[in-house]
Every structure is written in C-alpha cells, then in structure tokens.
Scaffold this active site. Structure first.
Site, PDB file in Angstrom:
ATOM      1  N   SER A  70       0.796  -1.228   0.000  1.00 19.16           N
ATOM      2  CA  SER A  70       0.000   0.000   0.000  1.00 19.16           C
ATOM      3  C   SER A  70       0.833   1.285   0.000  1.00 19.16           C
ATOM      4  O   SER A  70       1.508   1.572  -0.971  1.00 19.16           O
ATOM      5  CB  SER A  70      -0.951  -0.042   1.192  1.00 19.16           C
ATOM      6  OG  SER A  70      -1.758   1.070   1.199  1.00 19.16           O
ATOM      7  N   ASP A 281      -4.269   6.109  -2.523  1.00 18.82           N
ATOM      8  CA  ASP A 281      -2.991   5.589  -2.029  1.00 18.82           C
ATOM      9  C   ASP A 281      -2.472   4.461  -2.917  1.00 18.82           C
ATOM     10  O   ASP A 281      -3.080   4.146  -3.946  1.00 18.82           O
ATOM     11  CB  ASP A 281      -3.086   5.175  -0.552  1.00 18.82           C
ATOM     12  CG  ASP A 281      -3.838   3.873  -0.377  1.00 18.82           C
ATOM     13  OD1 ASP A 281      -4.646   3.533  -1.258  1.00 18.82           O
ATOM     14  OD2 ASP A 281      -3.614   3.181   0.633  1.00 18.82           O
ATOM     15  N   GLU A 375     -11.492   6.151   8.436  1.00 17.35           N
ATOM     16  CA  GLU A 375     -10.340   6.665   9.157  1.00 17.35           C
ATOM     17  C   GLU A 375     -10.050   8.040   8.553  1.00 17.35           C
ATOM     18  O   GLU A 375     -10.353   8.289   7.383  1.00 17.35           O
ATOM     19  CB  GLU A 375      -9.135   5.741   8.962  1.00 17.35           C
ATOM     20  CG  GLU A 375      -9.360   4.378   9.601  1.00 17.35           C
ATOM     21  CD  GLU A 375      -8.137   3.473   9.498  1.00 17.35           C
ATOM     22  OE1 GLU A 375      -7.599   3.109  10.532  1.00 17.35           O
ATOM     23  OE2 GLU A 375      -7.725   3.141   8.369  1.00 17.35           O
ATOM     24  N   ASN A 377      -7.461   9.118   7.508  1.00 15.67           N
ATOM     25  CA  ASN A 377      -6.553   8.983   6.358  1.00 15.67           C
ATOM     26  C   ASN A 377      -7.270   8.613   5.061  1.00 15.67           C
ATOM     27  O   ASN A 377      -6.637   8.384   4.038  1.00 15.67           O
ATOM     28  CB  ASN A 377      -5.430   7.986   6.664  1.00 15.67           C
ATOM     29  CG  ASN A 377      -5.949   6.567   6.915  1.00 15.67           C
ATOM     30  OD1 ASN A 377      -7.049   6.208   6.511  1.00 15.67           O
ATOM     31  ND2 ASN A 377      -5.130   5.760   7.595  1.00 15.67           N
ATOM     32  N   ARG A 503       0.917   5.925  19.283  1.00 10.15           N
ATOM     33  CA  ARG A 503       0.684   4.470  19.114  1.00 10.15           C
ATOM     34  C   ARG A 503       1.732   3.894  18.162  1.00 10.15           C
ATOM     35  O   ARG A 503       2.220   4.612  17.275  1.00 10.15           O
ATOM     36  CB  ARG A 503      -0.730   4.191  18.581  1.00 10.15           C
ATOM     37  CG  ARG A 503      -1.057   4.922  17.307  1.00 10.15           C
ATOM     38  CD  ARG A 503      -2.400   4.503  16.754  1.00 10.15           C
ATOM     39  NE  ARG A 503      -2.335   3.191  16.128  1.00 10.15           N
ATOM     40  CZ  ARG A 503      -1.919   2.967  14.882  1.00 10.15           C
ATOM     41  NH1 ARG A 503      -1.518   3.965  14.096  1.00 10.15           N
ATOM     42  NH2 ARG A 503      -1.883   1.750  14.405  1.00 10.15           N
ATOM     43  N   ARG A 512       3.718   6.463  15.906  1.00  8.62           N
ATOM     44  CA  ARG A 512       3.017   7.637  15.370  1.00  8.62           C
ATOM     45  C   ARG A 512       2.597   8.560  16.507  1.00  8.62           C
ATOM     46  O   ARG A 512       2.150   8.098  17.565  1.00  8.62           O
ATOM     47  CB  ARG A 512       1.771   7.209  14.600  1.00  8.62           C
ATOM     48  CG  ARG A 512       2.083   6.392  13.359  1.00  8.62           C
ATOM     49  CD  ARG A 512       0.883   6.322  12.427  1.00  8.62           C
ATOM     50  NE  ARG A 512       1.049   5.287  11.418  1.00  8.62           N
ATOM     51  CZ  ARG A 512       1.741   5.430  10.290  1.00  8.62           C
ATOM     52  NH1 ARG A 512       2.345   6.576  10.028  1.00  8.62           N
ATOM     53  NH2 ARG A 512       1.846   4.447   9.423  1.00  8.62           N
TER      54      ARG A 512
HETATM   55  C1  G16 Z   1      -3.358   0.307   6.565  1.00  6.17           C
HETATM   56  C2  G16 Z   1      -4.657  -0.021   7.257  1.00  6.17           C
HETATM   57  C3  G16 Z   1      -5.329   1.244   7.751  1.00  6.17           C
HETATM   58  C4  G16 Z   1      -4.363   2.024   8.631  1.00  6.17           C
HETATM   59  C5  G16 Z   1      -3.031   2.263   7.903  1.00  6.17           C
HETATM   60  C6  G16 Z   1      -1.971   2.839   8.809  1.00  6.17           C
HETATM   61  O1  G16 Z   1      -3.628   1.084   5.445  1.00  6.17           O
HETATM   62  O2  G16 Z   1      -5.487  -0.716   6.370  1.00  6.17           O
HETATM   63  O3  G16 Z   1      -6.484   0.886   8.463  1.00  6.17           O
HETATM   64  O4  G16 Z   1      -4.901   3.254   8.986  1.00  6.17           O
HETATM   65  O5  G16 Z   1      -2.520   1.027   7.433  1.00  6.17           O
HETATM   66  O6  G16 Z   1      -1.781   1.931   9.860  1.00  6.17           O
HETATM   67  P1  G16 Z   1      -0.649   2.130  10.934  1.00  6.17           P
HETATM   68  O7  G16 Z   1      -0.901   3.483  11.526  1.00  6.17           O
HETATM   69  O8  G16 Z   1      -0.864   1.026  11.911  1.00  6.17           O
HETATM   70  O9  G16 Z   1       0.666   2.106  10.226  1.00  6.17           O
HETATM   71  P2  G16 Z   1      -2.860   0.840   4.086  1.00  6.17           P
HETATM   72  O10 G16 Z   1      -3.604   1.709   3.139  1.00  6.17           O
HETATM   73  O11 G16 Z   1      -1.426   1.226   4.303  1.00  6.17           O
HETATM   74  O12 G16 Z   1      -3.028  -0.629   3.839  1.00  6.17           O
END
Ligand code: G16
Length: 551
Positions: A70, A281, A375, A377, A503, A512
């Site tokens: 991603s 993304d 979210e 984001n 977190r 983060r």
């Molecule tokens: C993934 C998850 C999202 C999360 C993001 C960031 O998104 O599917 O739910 O908000 O990672 O997660 P973290 O803050 O734990 O790094 P993606 O689009 O990167 O697959």
C-alpha cells in the site's frame, strides 16, 4: 470447488527447508497483514499460501490473498488475507499466522498440523484461493511463493494477477455469493459501480458549482490501472485527469498518505486554483480530496469530511423516503475534534471511536442498519445490513407511498451499488462523493464550509522497539512505558483544545504521534514536544526528559 486431494506435508517440509527458509525473526501480522522489506517476505508468502487454504477449508468458502504494501515505499511489500465475507482476517487468526510464519523451519509442519487439530479443520474439505497483487517489482516473486504453498495443498487457485486491494475484496465476495454481489470479474466490478453512478447522475452532468471533471493523483500505484479502466465506463459522465499514473516512483511525494500527513499537494498535480483534486494511495483503498485556493493556500478534505458528507446525504434520503433505519458513524482517535463535534452537535448521528485498522471500524459499523466508517486517512466505506437493503429495495417499489418517497428509496438502491461494501475503496468512495457533490451542486469550498478542522499534525518517531509503546481505550491512552501518558497530559493541558495520543504503527517500524489544538502555530510545537517524550521514554532515556515549556 475442486475435488479434494491431500495436503502434501512432504513437499511443504521440503520447500520450507530449501527455497522458503525463514529469513527473519519476529515478523508480525499487523494492521494490514505482514509488511516489511520485500526480500524478507518470500517464506511468509509461502506460509500464507498454505494458511489461506486451511482458512478456506475451515470456512467452506473462498479466501483471498492480496500482495501489496500500500502506502509503504517500493522496497517494502506485504501480504494480507481476506476472509470469505470480504472482511480482513479474523483477529484470532492473526496470531495463528504470526506463529506459523515464525515457526522454525524444522518445526513448520508440526505447527501446521497443530493449527489443523486445534481449529478442527477437516483436511478433506475443498478450498479455493483468490490471489491478487499490486504492481511492485517484488510482487510476482511473492505470488509465486504463495502459489507453491497453495499447490502443495492441492487447493483451487483463481489468480487474478494485478488488481488493487478493494478489487480483490470485491472478487472474494463475488465468488462466494455466486455473483449475487456482482459478477466475479474485473469487468463486473467496473460495470456494477459505473452503472449505478450513471443511473444516479442522469442526463444533467454538471450542476451549480459542481463540474464533472477532476484531477487524480494515483500515487504511481496499482490504482492508476483501475482509474484508466474506469475512464472508459464513465465517458461522458465524469472526466478524470490522472497524474502519478505509474510512470514515476511509487508513493514518492504523492498519494493519499503523503498528502494527508504532510498536508501539501502531491508532486505533479498542476491545477488552476480551486480545482477539485483527489489523491488515492498505493493500493487504492484510501482517498482524500484537496484543492489550492487563489492565495495558494492548501485545503484538505480527508476521511472525516467524507464520512460527514455521506452521513448527511444518507440521513436526508432516509428522511425523504420516510424509512426508519438507524445510521451510525465510526471513527478512530485520528478523527479531527472538529468533525466529532459536528457529528454530535449538528448531524446528531451516534459516533463511536475504535482502534486503527479497518477491521475494527468494520466490525463496529456492523452494529448499525447503515454503518459509515472512515479513518481520517481516507480509508473507509459504508455498510448496509441485509435487512436494511431489503427495506430500501422494497420501498423503491412500494406503490402505497408517494412518488418522492419512492424516488428517494430508488436513489438509495443505486447508492448501495456505487459503494464497495466489502472494504474501503478509493474509487468507489470517489464516485460516491462525486454523486453527493453533484446532487448538492457544491464545489470543494462549499463542502469545506460545513465545519472547521482543528489544526493538527502527525509525526513519526523512530525508536529502538516500537512495541515498547502500549495503548488502551481505542489508542487514546498510553499505558506503557510508564509515565508517558502523564507527560502527554501535562503537555496537552498547556494548549487550548489540545489533544494528543501516540501508538506504534502496524505497517511501519515507527511510533506515530498525533496532536491537535486550536492554534495552528502551537500544534507543531505540541506534536514535537510529545515526540520528544516518546523518543526519550521508549528508548529508556530518562527518567524525565527535558520538555520545552510553552512560549
Ligand atoms: C493500513 C490499514 C489502515 C491504517 C493504515 C496505517 O492502510 O489498512 O487501516 O490506517 O494502514 O496503519 P498504521 O498506523 O498502523 O501504520 P494501508 O492503506 O497502508 O493498507
């Protein structure tokens, strides 16, 4: 499904101790599956191929594997399993996946046999795996390793090659519902969403301040292919000008994650002031809108904005059709305080806060007839209970109600088909937002006027071990290391409407930090102060770091 043939433990053992030997220790199934440097994932892909078969045998339905990292840089990759209903892998199985991947090579088969025994899996059951991958250079090799695992278990494989994450989720559900959710092909996906979009739009293409053209930043990711395919289906209804279409470096200074976190436009989006722009993304499951005004000021409309826009629109359609279905909204701690106040005070829709990761939001949203989850984001969707969809569809045909009631219900049936309910889908979300802006005759600044975001900032802090940070209360409280929450509380107190939380990321090797407060100049300082506290306490520097006081 194919006739059963036995799992070939001999081949599995042989491959695990030769081609797919364990490369790294301690890799975890995180927020979105396994995600790390691509070269460390080959043995993981092999194990996930096998585990997906066990899951499919247990659930008696097809299971998906998506290969993508991603928003991470090109050198990373990842694998996530998709459950038969299109949801992320059940939480209890994340540990099973982690344990299997981390088993020593000579203990791999015994670990596998234990999973089968503990879960009561019928080895004789058939299994089907839906496989997809993004455009990363490392993805074919990981797909190959997963296929070796699947083949060793003699399961049926439906390899869809290059697809984006939401398409893979769609395909899993389409296969498992025998086409009831939609035809189980990519063309079925494009057809379903675009037909519903065009039905709602009708013949009036522009409306008021709304014009049917936008700029789209595709993060140089797999989503660019879907956007290009969609263009054919949407011709005459919506013009999407694509940049960062795969010719540049994946996620480099572009894409929804970059635009949201940095709060700046991506590279290569050259547009006149006030032009509607979107960024998706790297795997097309997140979307944010933005524009730059005539004073060159950047304006971001993120997942919170999309959620509130959709909630208001659906509430209106429910009122018009006089259907008494309940709507609820689900956010995470990253939701801007401005949006949460607006939802409670103006929209008057129940709002819940859960931990990061769409699986948590999705589960909570299932509690409502119509559950809207996003979210900040830009990752989210809307889910309708089967019973709610039936009520809406029946109402669209009910001759005992007024024409306007029927029309509103009929519009909702098309809205349901524009939405990819299986998971956050940037392009489906875009079509929904475009539908609502068109209906209202709004441009982005009209949309932005609904409420004010509090100034906010996100930072990433690199520490020795991000798992030194532990949280509770939907990540709003830091319970480890000791003393960190007290420091955050002391800092936040100094700022009007201040809020901050920290977190460990589940997709990157960082912690983060989120901060918001009333004053834009202060928010940078608050975020930096919290970041210093995290760095010091997580790395065992202390006991009490020197935190600069407020000027
Ligand atoms: C993934 C998850 C999202 C999360 C993001 C960031 O998104 O599917 O739910 O908000 O990672 O997660 P973290 O803050 O734990 O790094 P993606 O689009 O990167 O697959």
């Amino acid at each position: 499904m194919q006739d059963f043939k036995n799992i070939n433990y001999e081949i599995i053992e042989n491959l695990r101790t030769t081609d797919f030997k364990k490369r790294v220790e301690g890799i975890q199934y995180g927020t979105a599956g396994f995600r790390t440097k691509a070269e460390d994932l080959v043995h993981v892909a092999f194990a996930m191929g096998i585990l997906s078969v066990l899951r499919s045998k247990l659930k008696k339905a097809a299971v998906g594997i998506m290969i993508t990292a991603s928003h991470n840089p090109e050198c990373d990759n990842g694998l996530k399993l998709v459950d038969p209903s299109g949801e992320m892998l059940e939480t209890a199985w994340e540990k099973i996946a982690t344990d299997l991947v981390n088993a020593d090579d000579n203990n791999f088969v015994p670990t596998l046999r234990k999973v089968i025994k503990d879960q009561g899996i019928n080895e004789a059951a058939p299994a089907t795996i839906i496989l997809g991958r993004d455009t990363r250079k490392s993805s074919p090799k990981l797909a190959e390793a997963a296929i070796k695992g699947i083949d060793a278990c003699h399961a049926t494989l439906k390899d869809f090659g290059i697809v984006n994450t939401p398409q893979l989720h769609y395909l899993v559900v389409a296969v498992n519902t025998n086409g009831e959710y939609g035809d189980s092909s990519l063309s079925g996906y494009y057809q379903k969403l675009s037909t519903a979009f065009k039905n709602i739009r009708g013949t009036r293409i522009n409306n008021g301040q709304y014009s049917a053209e936008l700029q789209l930043d595709a993060a140089n990711g797999v989503g660019a292919l879907a956007v290009k395919a969609f263009q054919e289906y949407l011709k005459g209804f919506l013009t999407v000008n694509v940049c960062n279409d795969g010719s540049g470096e994946l996620n480099y200074m572009c894409g929804a994650d970059y635009v949201k976190i940095q709060q700046v436009p991506p590279l290569n989006v050259v547009s006149k002031p006030n032009v509607r722009c979107v960024s998706i993304d790297g795997d097309a499951d997140r979307i944010v809108y933005f524009y730059t005004d005539e004073n060159n000021k950047f304006h971001l409309l993120d997942g919170d904005r999309i959620a509130t826009l959709v909630a208001e629109y659906l509430k209106g359609l429910l009122q018009e059709s006089q259907l008494s279905l309940n709507i609820g909204l689900v956010q995470t701690a990253y939701a801007n305080g401005g949006s949460t106040d607006y939802i409670k005070n103006n929209l008057k829709v129940p709002v819940a806060c859960v931990s990061t990761g769409v699986k948590h939001l999705h589960h909570k949203a299932l509690e409502f007839d119509i559950g809207i989850y996003f979210e900040a984001n830009g990752h989210g969707t809307i889910i309708f209970k089967d019973s709610a969809m039936k009520v809406i569809r029946d109402a669209a045909k009910d001759k005992n109600t007024t024409e306007s009631q029927r029309k509103a219900a009929a519009k909702m049936t098309d809205v349901i088909d524009v939405i990819n309910q299986t998971v956050g889908d940037a392009l489906s979300d875009m079509l929904l937002v475009e539908t609502i802006l068109h209906a209202k005759g709004w441009n982005l600044s009209d949309w932005e006027e609904s409420y004010n975001d509090l100034p906010n900032r996100q930072l990433k802090v690199k520490v020795q071990d991000r798992n030194a940070i532990e949280t509770a209360d939907a990540e709003r409280l830091c319970v480890k290391p000791k003393g960190l929450q007290e420091q955050i509380d002391d800092l936040v107190k100094q700022y009007s409407r201040g809020r901050s939380f920290v977190r460990p990321s589940g997709t990157e090797d960082i912690v983060r930090v989120y901060a918001e407060c009333e004053n834009a100049a202060d928010v940078e300082k608050l975020a930096a102060e919290v970041a210093v506290a995290v760095y010091n306490l997580a790395n065992g520097i202390g006991p009490k770091p020197v935190v600069p006081s407020k000027m």
